[in-house]
Motif scaffolding. Sequence first.
Motif, PDB file in Angstrom:
ATOM      1  N   PRO A 190       0.805  -1.224   0.000  1.00  0.00           N
ATOM      2  CA  PRO A 190       0.000   0.000   0.000  1.00  0.00           C
ATOM      3  C   PRO A 190       0.835   1.270   0.000  1.00  0.00           C
ATOM      4  N   LEU A 191       0.243   2.344  -0.515  1.00  0.00           N
ATOM      5  CA  LEU A 191       0.770   3.710  -0.388  1.00  0.00           C
ATOM      6  C   LEU A 191       2.144   3.897  -1.045  1.00  0.00           C
ATOM      7  N   LEU A 192       2.430   3.129  -2.088  1.00  0.00           N
ATOM      8  CA  LEU A 192       3.757   3.169  -2.697  1.00  0.00           C
ATOM      9  C   LEU A 192       3.973   4.361  -3.617  1.00  0.00           C
ATOM     10  N   LEU A 193       2.913   4.919  -4.163  1.00  0.00           N
ATOM     11  CA  LEU A 193       3.081   5.916  -5.219  1.00  0.00           C
ATOM     12  C   LEU A 193       3.118   7.348  -4.699  1.00  0.00           C
ATOM     13  N   GLY A 194       3.222   7.516  -3.403  1.00  0.00           N
ATOM     14  CA  GLY A 194       3.300   8.859  -2.847  1.00  0.00           C
ATOM     15  C   GLY A 194       4.683   9.241  -2.342  1.00  0.00           C
ATOM     16  N   HIS A 195       5.694   8.427  -2.647  1.00  0.00           N
ATOM     17  CA  HIS A 195       7.033   8.660  -2.092  1.00  0.00           C
ATOM     18  C   HIS A 195       8.094   8.853  -3.170  1.00  0.00           C
ATOM     19  N   TRP A 196       7.703   8.948  -4.416  1.00  0.00           N
ATOM     20  CA  TRP A 196       8.641   9.151  -5.523  1.00  0.00           C
ATOM     21  C   TRP A 196       9.665   8.028  -5.622  1.00  0.00           C
ATOM     22  N   PHE A 197       9.245   6.822  -5.289  1.00  0.00           N
ATOM     23  CA  PHE A 197      10.132   5.680  -5.493  1.00  0.00           C
ATOM     24  C   PHE A 197      10.446   5.548  -6.985  1.00  0.00           C
ATOM     25  N   PRO A 198      11.667   5.137  -7.335  1.00  0.00           N
ATOM     26  CA  PRO A 198      12.093   5.154  -8.738  1.00  0.00           C
ATOM     27  C   PRO A 198      11.650   3.924  -9.525  1.00  0.00           C
ATOM     28  N   PHE A 199      10.353   3.778  -9.694  1.00  0.00           N
ATOM     29  CA  PHE A 199       9.843   2.635 -10.441  1.00  0.00           C
ATOM     30  C   PHE A 199       9.988   2.863 -11.944  1.00  0.00           C
ATOM     31  N   ASP A 200      10.441   1.837 -12.652  1.00  0.00           N
ATOM     32  CA  ASP A 200      10.439   1.875 -14.109  1.00  0.00           C
ATOM     33  C   ASP A 200       9.043   1.574 -14.651  1.00  0.00           C
ATOM     34  N   LEU A 201       8.269   0.879 -13.851  1.00  0.00           N
ATOM     35  CA  LEU A 201       6.923   0.476 -14.244  1.00  0.00           C
ATOM     36  C   LEU A 201       6.082   0.383 -12.982  1.00  0.00           C
ATOM     37  N   SER A 202       4.890   0.981 -13.006  1.00  0.00           N
ATOM     38  CA  SER A 202       4.031   0.957 -11.818  1.00  0.00           C
ATOM     39  C   SER A 202       2.613   0.576 -12.191  1.00  0.00           C
ATOM     40  N   VAL A 203       1.988  -0.187 -11.288  1.00  0.00           N
ATOM     41  CA  VAL A 203       0.610  -0.643 -11.455  1.00  0.00           C
ATOM     42  C   VAL A 203      -0.143  -0.318 -10.172  1.00  0.00           C
ATOM     43  N   HIS A 204      -1.318   0.266 -10.307  1.00  0.00           N
ATOM     44  CA  HIS A 204      -2.166   0.503  -9.140  1.00  0.00           C
ATOM     45  C   HIS A 204      -3.385  -0.393  -9.239  1.00  0.00           C
ATOM     46  N   ILE A 205      -3.607  -1.208  -8.209  1.00  0.00           N
ATOM     47  CA  ILE A 205      -4.801  -2.057  -8.142  1.00  0.00           C
ATOM     48  C   ILE A 205      -5.815  -1.335  -7.275  1.00  0.00           C
ATOM     49  N   GLY A 206      -6.858  -0.836  -7.915  1.00  0.00           N
ATOM     50  CA  GLY A 206      -7.849  -0.038  -7.213  1.00  0.00           C
ATOM     51  C   GLY A 206      -9.143  -0.794  -6.952  1.00  0.00           C
ATOM     52  N   LEU A 207      -9.788  -0.439  -5.856  1.00  0.00           N
ATOM     53  CA  LEU A 207     -11.105  -0.979  -5.510  1.00  0.00           C
ATOM     54  C   LEU A 207     -12.051   0.193  -5.306  1.00  0.00           C
ATOM     55  N   SER A 208     -13.311   0.004  -5.668  1.00  0.00           N
ATOM     56  CA  SER A 208     -14.301   1.028  -5.358  1.00  0.00           C
ATOM     57  C   SER A 208     -14.432   1.134  -3.847  1.00  0.00           C
ATOM     58  N   PRO A 209     -14.908   2.273  -3.332  1.00  0.00           N
ATOM     59  CA  PRO A 209     -15.048   2.399  -1.872  1.00  0.00           C
ATOM     60  C   PRO A 209     -15.863   1.271  -1.253  1.00  0.00           C
ATOM     61  N   GLY A 210     -16.921   0.856  -1.933  1.00  0.00           N
ATOM     62  CA  GLY A 210     -17.750  -0.221  -1.394  1.00  0.00           C
ATOM     63  C   GLY A 210     -17.009  -1.542  -1.345  1.00  0.00           C
ATOM     64  N   ALA A 211     -16.288  -1.866  -2.427  1.00  0.00           N
ATOM     65  CA  ALA A 211     -15.539  -3.119  -2.467  1.00  0.00           C
ATOM     66  C   ALA A 211     -14.400  -3.098  -1.455  1.00  0.00           C
ATOM     67  N   LEU A 212     -13.750  -1.944  -1.326  1.00  0.00           N
ATOM     68  CA  LEU A 212     -12.664  -1.837  -0.350  1.00  0.00           C
ATOM     69  C   LEU A 212     -13.184  -2.067   1.063  1.00  0.00           C
ATOM     70  N   ALA A 213     -14.336  -1.493   1.376  1.00  0.00           N
ATOM     71  CA  ALA A 213     -14.915  -1.677   2.706  1.00  0.00           C
ATOM     72  C   ALA A 213     -15.300  -3.139   2.941  1.00  0.00           C
ATOM     73  N   ARG A 214     -15.890  -3.780   1.932  1.00  0.00           N
ATOM     74  CA  ARG A 214     -16.320  -5.179   2.075  1.00  0.00           C
ATOM     75  C   ARG A 214     -15.134  -6.113   2.263  1.00  0.00           C
ATOM     76  N   ARG A 215     -14.042  -5.834   1.559  1.00  0.00           N
ATOM     77  CA  ARG A 215     -12.920  -6.765   1.538  1.00  0.00           C
ATOM     78  C   ARG A 215     -11.847  -6.439   2.581  1.00  0.00           C
ATOM     79  N   THR A 216     -12.031  -5.368   3.323  1.00  0.00           N
ATOM     80  CA  THR A 216     -11.093  -5.032   4.392  1.00  0.00           C
ATOM     81  C   THR A 216     -11.557  -5.689   5.690  1.00  0.00           C
TER      82      THR A 216
END
Length: 232
Positions: A159-185
């Motif tokens: 989590p929270l990897l894309l807010g620190h300017w890490f030097p990724f050559d390639l980045s993927v964000h796996i997103g969930l809708s708020p409802g799905a995130l709440a259900r699966r947390t």
Amino acid sequence: MQLEAITWQRMAERLAGHLDDSEKDNEKDNEKDGGEGETGPEGRWRRVGIDGAPAARTGVLAAELADALRLRGRSVLVVAAEGFLRPASLRFEFGREDVDSYLDGWYDTAALWREVFGPTDPGGTGRVLPDLWDPATDRATRSPYAELPPGGVLVVHGPLLLGHWFPFDLSVHIGLSPGALARRTEESARWTLPAFARYEAETGPADRADALVRADDPRHPAWTDLRPGRTG
């Protein structure tokens, strides 16, 4: 935003293929410039970030990508951000459910820079520490360093990897809708939901990443594919 239905395995194959293709393009450019191949597969490491809340199960795609890369003859090291949590005394300094602390103080980003990204910078040693702290025992893991040879691929997920300017050559964000995130947390972790809402609003990982995956139903993910002009 147009999304394409895809399996995790096929997604990993596409990502692995992109990494190979970009290496070949770098080699061609280097030959034209009369270089010595320092940016080719024998001269540098590639770094991939797979970002998402714990409920997004970023480790699944990380493992699939590692398998796809190894089938192509690439050395791979997978590092989970949860292995770089800070000690409980620091994480819980302002309470066990403090959203600000979770966003800015739970993960030891300095250690990630020093032990994971620094060794894979140009001229680095390739000696990467795979984890640092065990949150279950609240003790150092004492894991040995892993040797990632030049041309290898480092895959960092969590989590929270894309807010620190890490030097990724390639980045993927796996997103969930708020409802799905709440259900699966998990119930015990639902206090983190406002933190992920802030992360989405303030960091914009869906726009920052080279590819966006929607995984409300983990059995049927969909993605944007790799966005043109966004990857190196």
